[in-house]
Design a protein around this motif. Structure first.
Motif, PDB file in Angstrom:
ATOM      1  N   UNK A  56       0.060  43.818 -80.774  1.00  9.78           N
ATOM      2  CA  UNK A  56       1.122  44.789 -81.041  1.00  9.78           C
ATOM      3  C   UNK A  56       2.093  44.402 -82.137  1.00  9.78           C
ATOM      4  N   UNK A  57       1.902  43.241 -82.760  1.00 11.47           N
ATOM      5  CA  UNK A  57       2.802  42.778 -83.819  1.00 11.47           C
ATOM      6  C   UNK A  57       2.111  42.884 -85.177  1.00 11.47           C
ATOM      7  N   UNK A  58       2.803  43.466 -86.163  1.00 13.18           N
ATOM      8  CA  UNK A  58       2.272  43.561 -87.524  1.00 13.18           C
ATOM      9  C   UNK A  58       2.191  42.164 -88.121  1.00 13.18           C
ATOM     10  N   UNK A  59       0.981  41.753 -88.550  1.00 15.50           N
ATOM     11  CA  UNK A  59       0.789  40.389 -89.040  1.00 15.50           C
ATOM     12  C   UNK A  59       0.169  40.319 -90.435  1.00 15.50           C
ATOM     13  N   UNK A  60      -0.285  41.438 -90.974  1.00 15.07           N
ATOM     14  CA  UNK A  60      -0.907  41.399 -92.289  1.00 15.07           C
ATOM     15  C   UNK A  60      -1.073  42.788 -92.864  1.00 15.07           C
ATOM     16  N   UNK A  61      -1.277  42.832 -94.183  1.00 12.84           N
ATOM     17  CA  UNK A  61      -1.487  44.126 -94.821  1.00 12.84           C
ATOM     18  C   UNK A  61      -2.398  43.965 -96.033  1.00 12.84           C
ATOM     19  N   UNK A  62      -2.983  45.079 -96.424  1.00 11.50           N
ATOM     20  CA  UNK A  62      -3.752  45.180 -97.665  1.00 11.50           C
ATOM     21  C   UNK A  62      -3.329  46.470 -98.340  1.00 11.50           C
ATOM     22  N   UNK A  63      -3.218  46.420 -99.663  1.00 12.45           N
ATOM     23  CA  UNK A  63      -2.813  47.610-100.414  1.00 12.45           C
ATOM     24  C   UNK A  63      -3.847  47.918-101.494  1.00 12.45           C
ATOM     25  N   UNK A  64      -4.368  49.136-101.449  1.00 11.35           N
ATOM     26  CA  UNK A  64      -5.331  49.625-102.429  1.00 11.35           C
ATOM     27  C   UNK A  64      -4.644  50.587-103.388  1.00 11.35           C
ATOM     28  N   UNK A  65      -4.934  50.433-104.673  1.00 11.72           N
ATOM     29  CA  UNK A  65      -4.449  51.367-105.680  1.00 11.72           C
ATOM     30  C   UNK A  65      -5.638  52.096-106.285  1.00 11.72           C
ATOM     31  N   UNK A  66      -5.562  53.422-106.384  1.00  8.93           N
ATOM     32  CA  UNK A  66      -6.675  54.168-106.963  1.00  8.93           C
ATOM     33  C   UNK A  66      -6.730  54.036-108.488  1.00  8.93           C
ATOM     34  N   UNK A  67      -7.937  53.959-108.993  1.00  8.10           N
ATOM     35  CA  UNK A  67      -8.222  54.040-110.423  1.00  8.10           C
ATOM     36  C   UNK A  67      -9.451  54.942-110.541  1.00  8.10           C
ATOM     37  N   UNK A  68     -10.033  55.035-111.726  1.00  5.91           N
ATOM     38  CA  UNK A  68     -11.193  55.905-111.897  1.00  5.91           C
ATOM     39  C   UNK A  68     -12.243  55.225-112.750  1.00  5.91           C
ATOM     40  N   UNK A  69     -13.484  55.548-112.449  1.00 10.22           N
ATOM     41  CA  UNK A  69     -14.612  55.108-113.246  1.00 10.22           C
ATOM     42  C   UNK A  69     -15.029  56.283-114.116  1.00 10.22           C
ATOM     43  N   UNK A  70     -14.812  56.169-115.424  1.00 11.90           N
ATOM     44  CA  UNK A  70     -15.177  57.252-116.343  1.00 11.90           C
ATOM     45  C   UNK A  70     -16.685  57.452-116.393  1.00 11.90           C
ATOM     46  N   UNK A  71     -17.420  56.354-116.424  1.00 15.49           N
ATOM     47  CA  UNK A  71     -18.871  56.448-116.520  1.00 15.49           C
ATOM     48  C   UNK A  71     -19.448  57.160-115.302  1.00 15.49           C
ATOM     49  N   UNK A  72     -19.001  56.774-114.116  1.00 12.73           N
ATOM     50  CA  UNK A  72     -19.504  57.385-112.881  1.00 12.73           C
ATOM     51  C   UNK A  72     -18.776  58.683-112.549  1.00 12.73           C
ATOM     52  N   UNK A  73     -17.646  58.919-113.219  1.00 11.11           N
ATOM     53  CA  UNK A  73     -16.809  60.092-112.935  1.00 11.11           C
ATOM     54  C   UNK A  73     -16.446  60.153-111.456  1.00 11.11           C
ATOM     55  N   UNK A  74     -16.006  58.987-110.949  1.00 13.36           N
ATOM     56  CA  UNK A  74     -15.619  58.858-109.550  1.00 13.36           C
ATOM     57  C   UNK A  74     -14.352  58.037-109.438  1.00 13.36           C
ATOM     58  N   UNK A  75     -13.723  58.163-108.301  1.00 12.28           N
ATOM     59  CA  UNK A  75     -12.583  57.326-107.964  1.00 12.28           C
ATOM     60  C   UNK A  75     -13.080  55.915-107.673  1.00 12.28           C
ATOM     61  N   UNK A  76     -12.222  54.937-107.932  1.00  8.06           N
ATOM     62  CA  UNK A  76     -12.478  53.544-107.581  1.00  8.06           C
ATOM     63  C   UNK A  76     -11.146  52.983-107.087  1.00  8.06           C
ATOM     64  N   UNK A  77     -11.154  51.778-106.569  1.00 10.26           N
ATOM     65  CA  UNK A  77      -9.926  51.205-106.022  1.00 10.26           C
ATOM     66  C   UNK A  77      -9.786  49.734-106.404  1.00 10.26           C
ATOM     67  N   UNK A  78      -8.538  49.329-106.591  1.00  8.77           N
ATOM     68  CA  UNK A  78      -8.200  47.916-106.770  1.00  8.77           C
ATOM     69  C   UNK A  78      -7.542  47.443-105.488  1.00  8.77           C
ATOM     70  N   UNK A  79      -8.118  46.422-104.890  1.00  6.87           N
ATOM     71  CA  UNK A  79      -7.472  45.767-103.747  1.00  6.87           C
ATOM     72  C   UNK A  79      -6.487  44.785-104.358  1.00  6.87           C
ATOM     73  N   UNK A  80      -5.266  45.258-104.565  1.00  8.45           N
ATOM     74  CA  UNK A  80      -4.269  44.520-105.330  1.00  8.45           C
ATOM     75  C   UNK A  80      -3.502  43.505-104.478  1.00  8.45           C
ATOM     76  N   UNK A  81      -3.249  43.855-103.240  1.00  6.36           N
ATOM     77  CA  UNK A  81      -2.404  43.011-102.394  1.00  6.36           C
ATOM     78  C   UNK A  81      -3.083  42.771-101.050  1.00  6.36           C
ATOM     79  N   UNK A  82      -3.111  41.517-100.640  1.00 11.76           N
ATOM     80  CA  UNK A  82      -3.655  41.133 -99.336  1.00 11.76           C
ATOM     81  C   UNK A  82      -2.812  39.971 -98.837  1.00 11.76           C
ATOM     82  N   UNK A  83      -2.263  40.117 -97.627  1.00 10.41           N
ATOM     83  CA  UNK A  83      -1.384  39.074 -97.102  1.00 10.41           C
ATOM     84  C   UNK A  83      -1.481  39.042 -95.586  1.00 10.41           C
ATOM     85  N   UNK A  84      -1.493  37.823 -95.051  1.00  9.28           N
ATOM     86  CA  UNK A  84      -1.449  37.603 -93.607  1.00  9.28           C
ATOM     87  C   UNK A  84      -0.357  36.563 -93.356  1.00  9.28           C
ATOM     88  N   UNK A  85       0.513  36.844 -92.405  1.00 14.81           N
ATOM     89  CA  UNK A  85       1.573  35.902 -92.043  1.00 14.81           C
ATOM     90  C   UNK A  85       0.953  34.557 -91.671  1.00 14.81           C
TER      91      UNK A  85
END
Length: 115
Positions: A56-85
């Motif tokens: 029940x206690x928050x102990x970690x997080x991950x943050x994804x930021x959307x980007x795009x692949x022009x070649x595939x013409x699809x969304x992609x993501x950067x896993x920019x932040x990852x942290x665990x206490x």
């Protein structure tokens, strides 16, 4: 372990972890700015933040930021932040957060996720 997407209602639970993450990288503590940054990302739908809970206690997080692949013409993501206490490490929290990010990217039909 439980992993949830951060919403307006749970921003306050991720802020101390986000602040600790920034401190880990040598930034000064700033809970007010940390909350504003997370609030903006959630309000503007500019990132997806997953929050991990142990007993029940928050102990970690991950943050994804959307980007795009022009070649595939699809969304992609950067896993920019990852942290665990520190006290919650070595319990599989980081792996579970990365797995959740991967599942989310698959659900979004993303071309790729990069770290």
């Amino acid at each position: 372990m439980n992993i949830c997407t951060v919403t307006q209602a749970t921003i306050g639970e991720v802020v101390p972890l986000f602040n600790a993450y920034r401190e880990f990288y040598g930034q000064p503590t700033d809970l007010i700015q940390a909350e504003q940054f997370i609030q903006e990302r959630v309000e503007k739908e500019q990132s997806i933040i997953f929050l991990a809970y142990l007993d029940g206690e928050a102990v970690g997080f991950a943050q994804l930021f959307p980007i795009f692949s022009s070649v595939a013409m699809k969304k992609a993501f950067i896993l920019n932040d990852l942290f665990v206490a520190g006290y919650a490490r070595k319990q599989g929290v980081a792996k579970a957060l990365i797995d959740q990010c991967y599942v989310y990217c698959q659900q979004e039909n993303a071309r790729y996720m990069m770290l």
